[in-house]
Write an enzyme that holds these catalytic residues in place. Structure first.
Site, PDB file in Angstrom:
ATOM      1  N   VAL A  12     -34.982  28.069 -44.666  1.00  0.00           N
ATOM      2  CA  VAL A  12     -34.541  27.677 -46.090  1.00  0.00           C
ATOM      3  C   VAL A  12     -33.195  28.225 -46.420  1.00  0.00           C
ATOM      4  O   VAL A  12     -32.324  27.501 -46.969  1.00  0.00           O
ATOM      5  CB  VAL A  12     -35.740  28.322 -47.150  1.00  0.00           C
ATOM      6  CG1 VAL A  12     -35.338  27.887 -48.558  1.00  0.00           C
ATOM      7  CG2 VAL A  12     -36.869  27.603 -46.652  1.00  0.00           C
ATOM      8  N   LYS A 100     -43.563  31.439 -52.527  1.00  0.00           N
ATOM      9  CA  LYS A 100     -44.706  31.398 -53.325  1.00  0.00           C
ATOM     10  C   LYS A 100     -45.694  32.804 -53.138  1.00  0.00           C
ATOM     11  O   LYS A 100     -46.265  32.999 -54.330  1.00  0.00           O
ATOM     12  CB  LYS A 100     -45.481  30.309 -52.869  1.00  0.00           C
ATOM     13  CG  LYS A 100     -46.155  30.225 -51.520  1.00  0.00           C
ATOM     14  CD  LYS A 100     -45.908  29.194 -50.584  1.00  0.00           C
ATOM     15  CE  LYS A 100     -46.000  29.560 -49.176  1.00  0.00           C
ATOM     16  NZ  LYS A 100     -45.025  28.379 -48.303  1.00  0.00           N
ATOM     17  N   GLU A 124     -38.420  26.780 -58.660  1.00  0.00           N
ATOM     18  CA  GLU A 124     -38.776  25.573 -58.386  1.00  0.00           C
ATOM     19  C   GLU A 124     -39.340  25.198 -56.868  1.00  0.00           C
ATOM     20  O   GLU A 124     -40.259  24.462 -56.859  1.00  0.00           O
ATOM     21  CB  GLU A 124     -37.673  24.494 -58.515  1.00  0.00           C
ATOM     22  CG  GLU A 124     -37.725  23.176 -58.421  1.00  0.00           C
ATOM     23  CD  GLU A 124     -38.895  22.573 -59.545  1.00  0.00           C
ATOM     24  OE1 GLU A 124     -38.757  22.676 -60.891  1.00  0.00           O
ATOM     25  OE2 GLU A 124     -40.014  22.005 -58.861  1.00  0.00           O
ATOM     26  N   VAL A 127     -43.326  25.771 -55.098  1.00  0.00           N
ATOM     27  CA  VAL A 127     -44.510  24.981 -54.940  1.00  0.00           C
ATOM     28  C   VAL A 127     -43.935  23.567 -54.805  1.00  0.00           C
ATOM     29  O   VAL A 127     -42.918  22.767 -55.445  1.00  0.00           O
ATOM     30  CB  VAL A 127     -45.319  24.756 -56.164  1.00  0.00           C
ATOM     31  CG1 VAL A 127     -46.438  23.870 -56.212  1.00  0.00           C
ATOM     32  CG2 VAL A 127     -46.015  26.213 -56.739  1.00  0.00           C
ATOM     33  N   GLY A 129     -42.179  22.188 -52.289  1.00  0.00           N
ATOM     34  CA  GLY A 129     -40.868  22.078 -51.574  1.00  0.00           C
ATOM     35  C   GLY A 129     -40.023  21.404 -52.416  1.00  0.00           C
ATOM     36  O   GLY A 129     -39.477  22.063 -53.322  1.00  0.00           O
ATOM     37  N   GLY A 182     -43.942  21.302 -34.303  1.00  0.00           N
ATOM     38  CA  GLY A 182     -43.586  22.238 -35.209  1.00  0.00           C
ATOM     39  C   GLY A 182     -43.841  21.918 -36.690  1.00  0.00           C
ATOM     40  O   GLY A 182     -43.323  22.789 -37.654  1.00  0.00           O
ATOM     41  N   GLU A 185     -47.530  26.125 -37.853  1.00  0.00           N
ATOM     42  CA  GLU A 185     -46.732  27.499 -37.555  1.00  0.00           C
ATOM     43  C   GLU A 185     -47.806  28.087 -36.371  1.00  0.00           C
ATOM     44  O   GLU A 185     -49.163  27.360 -36.038  1.00  0.00           O
ATOM     45  CB  GLU A 185     -46.781  28.536 -38.557  1.00  0.00           C
ATOM     46  CG  GLU A 185     -45.689  28.133 -39.465  1.00  0.00           C
ATOM     47  CD  GLU A 185     -45.441  29.198 -40.346  1.00  0.00           C
ATOM     48  OE1 GLU A 185     -45.820  30.327 -40.106  1.00  0.00           O
ATOM     49  OE2 GLU A 185     -45.173  28.785 -41.821  1.00  0.00           O
ATOM     50  N   ASP A 196     -52.203  29.081 -48.366  1.00  0.00           N
ATOM     51  CA  ASP A 196     -50.850  28.703 -49.098  1.00  0.00           C
ATOM     52  C   ASP A 196     -51.273  28.079 -50.135  1.00  0.00           C
ATOM     53  O   ASP A 196     -50.488  28.134 -51.332  1.00  0.00           O
ATOM     54  CB  ASP A 196     -50.399  27.871 -47.759  1.00  0.00           C
ATOM     55  CG  ASP A 196     -48.743  27.282 -48.399  1.00  0.00           C
ATOM     56  OD1 ASP A 196     -47.984  28.000 -48.415  1.00  0.00           O
ATOM     57  OD2 ASP A 196     -49.148  25.960 -48.856  1.00  0.00           O
ATOM     58  N   LYS A 200     -50.126  28.546 -54.439  1.00  0.00           N
ATOM     59  CA  LYS A 200     -49.425  27.418 -55.150  1.00  0.00           C
ATOM     60  C   LYS A 200     -50.218  26.929 -56.499  1.00  0.00           C
ATOM     61  O   LYS A 200     -49.816  26.803 -57.573  1.00  0.00           O
ATOM     62  CB  LYS A 200     -49.026  26.267 -54.214  1.00  0.00           C
ATOM     63  CG  LYS A 200     -48.107  26.474 -52.958  1.00  0.00           C
ATOM     64  CD  LYS A 200     -47.994  25.387 -52.159  1.00  0.00           C
ATOM     65  CE  LYS A 200     -46.783  25.676 -50.980  1.00  0.00           C
ATOM     66  NZ  LYS A 200     -47.096  24.809 -49.797  1.00  0.00           N
TER      67      LYS A 200
HETATM   68  N1  HSE Z   1     -46.707  25.844 -44.875  1.00  0.00           N
HETATM   69  C1  HSE Z   1     -46.230  25.156 -46.088  1.00  0.00           C
HETATM   70  C2  HSE Z   1     -46.886  23.623 -45.828  1.00  0.00           C
HETATM   71  C3  HSE Z   1     -44.901  25.107 -46.306  1.00  0.00           C
HETATM   72  O1  HSE Z   1     -47.234  23.278 -44.863  1.00  0.00           O
HETATM   73  O2  HSE Z   1     -46.782  22.896 -46.877  1.00  0.00           O
HETATM   74  C4  HSE Z   1     -44.527  24.700 -47.455  1.00  0.00           C
HETATM   75  O3  HSE Z   1     -44.825  25.779 -48.300  1.00  0.00           O
END
Ligand code: HSE
Length: 406
Positions: A12, A100, A124, A127, A129, A182, A185, A196, A200
């Site tokens: 990022v 986040k 911004e 959440v 992207g 990719g 992760e 995750d 959010k």
């Molecule tokens: N790992 C997150 C996703 C990245 O797959 O949405 C963005 O927060």
């Protein structure tokens, strides 16, 4: 001119540098002043990289440089991001972030510090992207009482579920493929277990309902138990399974959860595929609005970070009001929320179906060709704790339990 610093030169961070350099003229015009990247903070060396000359590993240097008015924190994780963000805000610098974990854990406190310092804490990119969602909630839907949020908040899991649905593949092989490409992760736990998404959802819910929604209070279930067979049943029911984060205002409380949900194919969220995210908001005056786009990725996420840099540059010395009180929002226990569910049972003997149908008054039964050793019931809407109590009393082998769109 306004000097800024980027904390972290990963995916990022390098994207933020790229967006500003590529679109410098646009960024400067929208900011009303030239945005100058004075420092990039990272412990790593990037020899030959354009940032080499402005690279530092000394945060104090950035903190004590009075010309730096905006800090973009894009390191991820709670520490040292929290310490750096708090110190910068206390010095009167604005902080923008894509993080986040930081916002879900300390957002309210950092917003409050920014307000006392006539600075800004903007997030911004934390959440969805590149999807504009925080600004619409804070600045556009301000005349509404927000009644409901529902969304696909994670790209990795949506990619996996889409692949499973379209290619008939299993969870493990699809995850491996996503990792090779990719998208997922190496350690995919945060994505596939819903950790995750729940952060959010907590951020969006805190902004929507104006009180602190603690992500630790929200029931969270990931997608690891979803099988090929579940998806076959969903198809037979003209539905699709998505990992959904949702919260709904119920008086002075909310119900909230992150879990796989079976959604009718006619719902717009069912058509959101691959790594895309979508967030659906219902307001008492505006009705339904939906926000769709790239929920992750270097440039979409960086674009959202830079939009916050521009906002902060336009508001030096002026705090942009964000309503998010420190009072905790009570969450209705999961058992007390009404759900419909698809429950798959193993057929133990000739009477299993009869026993299950008798236990679940008014449930529909689904039998799928090629799966003669099992069947599924679609329950009527009832409290989740009542469904669980019936299942316990029944004592039959449950192959899967998936909630369905009401
Ligand atoms: N790992 C997150 C996703 C990245 O797959 O949405 C963005 O927060």
């Amino acid at each position: 001119m306004i000097d800024i610093a980027i904390l972290g030169y990963g995916t990022v961070g390098s994207g933020v540098y790229e967006v500003i350099k590529n679109n410098q003229e646009i960024v400067d015009r929208k900011s009303g002043k030239h945005i100058n990247i004075k420092y990039v903070l990272d412990l790593r060396k990037f020899s030959g990289d354009p940032v080499e000359d402005i690279l530092t590993d000394d945060f104090e240097k950035i903190l004590n440089d009075e010309d730096v008015k905006i800090v973009a924190e894009v390191m991820g994780g709670v520490e040292p991001a929290y310490t750096f963000a708090k110190k910068a805000l206390l010095k009167g610098k604005s902080v923008v972030t894509s993080n986040k974990e930081l916002v879900a854990s300390h957002g309210q406190e950092l917003i409050a510090i920014a307000a006392t310092k006539k600075a800004n804490f903007l997030f911004e990119a934390s959440v969805g992207g590149g999807i504009p969602i925080i600004r619409p909630l804070c600045s556009s839907l301000t005349a509404d009482c927000i009644l409901e949020i529902k969304g696909i908040l994670n790209g990795t899991t949506n990619y996996i579920l889409t692949k499973m649905a379209y290619e008939g593949s299993g969870f493990d092989e699809t995850l491996k493929e996503a990792q090779a490409l990719g998208y997922a992760e190496k350690d995919p736990t945060n994505d596939i277990e819903g950790f995750d998404s729940v952060r959010k959802l907590a951020i969006l819910s805190s902004l929507a309902y104006k009180k602190t929604v603690d992500f630790r209070d929200i029931y969270t279930e990931g997608i690891t138990k979803i099988t090929k067979t579940d998806i076959e049943y969903a198809k037979a029911l003209n539905s699709t399974i998505k990992l959904i984060g949702e919260s709904r205002l119920k008086g002075d409380k909310i119900d909230a959860k992150v879990a796989p949900l079976m959604i009718k194919n006619t719902h717009p969220i069912a058509m959101v595929n691959g790594v895309f995210n979508a967030i659906f908001i219902n307001g008492d005056m505006s009705g339904d609005t939906m926000y769709y786009g790239s929920g992750a990725g270097k440039l979409p996420t960086a674009s959202a970070v830079v939009s916050d840099i521009i906002d902060a540059a336009r508001h030096v010395g002026v705090n942009i009001r964000i309503d998010w009180d420190d009072e905790k929002m009570p969450i209705i226990p999961l058992g007390d929320t009404k759900v419909c569910a698809m429950i798959r049972f193993a057929k133990k003997d000739a009477k299993t179906e009869e026993r299950c149908v008798a236990a679940f008054d008014g449930a529909d039964i689904i039998r799928l060709e090629g799966h003669e050793g099992e069947f599924a019931l679609l329950t009527k809407a009832q409290n989740e704790s009542d469904i669980k109590a019936i299942l316990e009393k029944l004592g039959e082998e449950v192959l899967s339990f998936i909630r369905m769109e009401g």
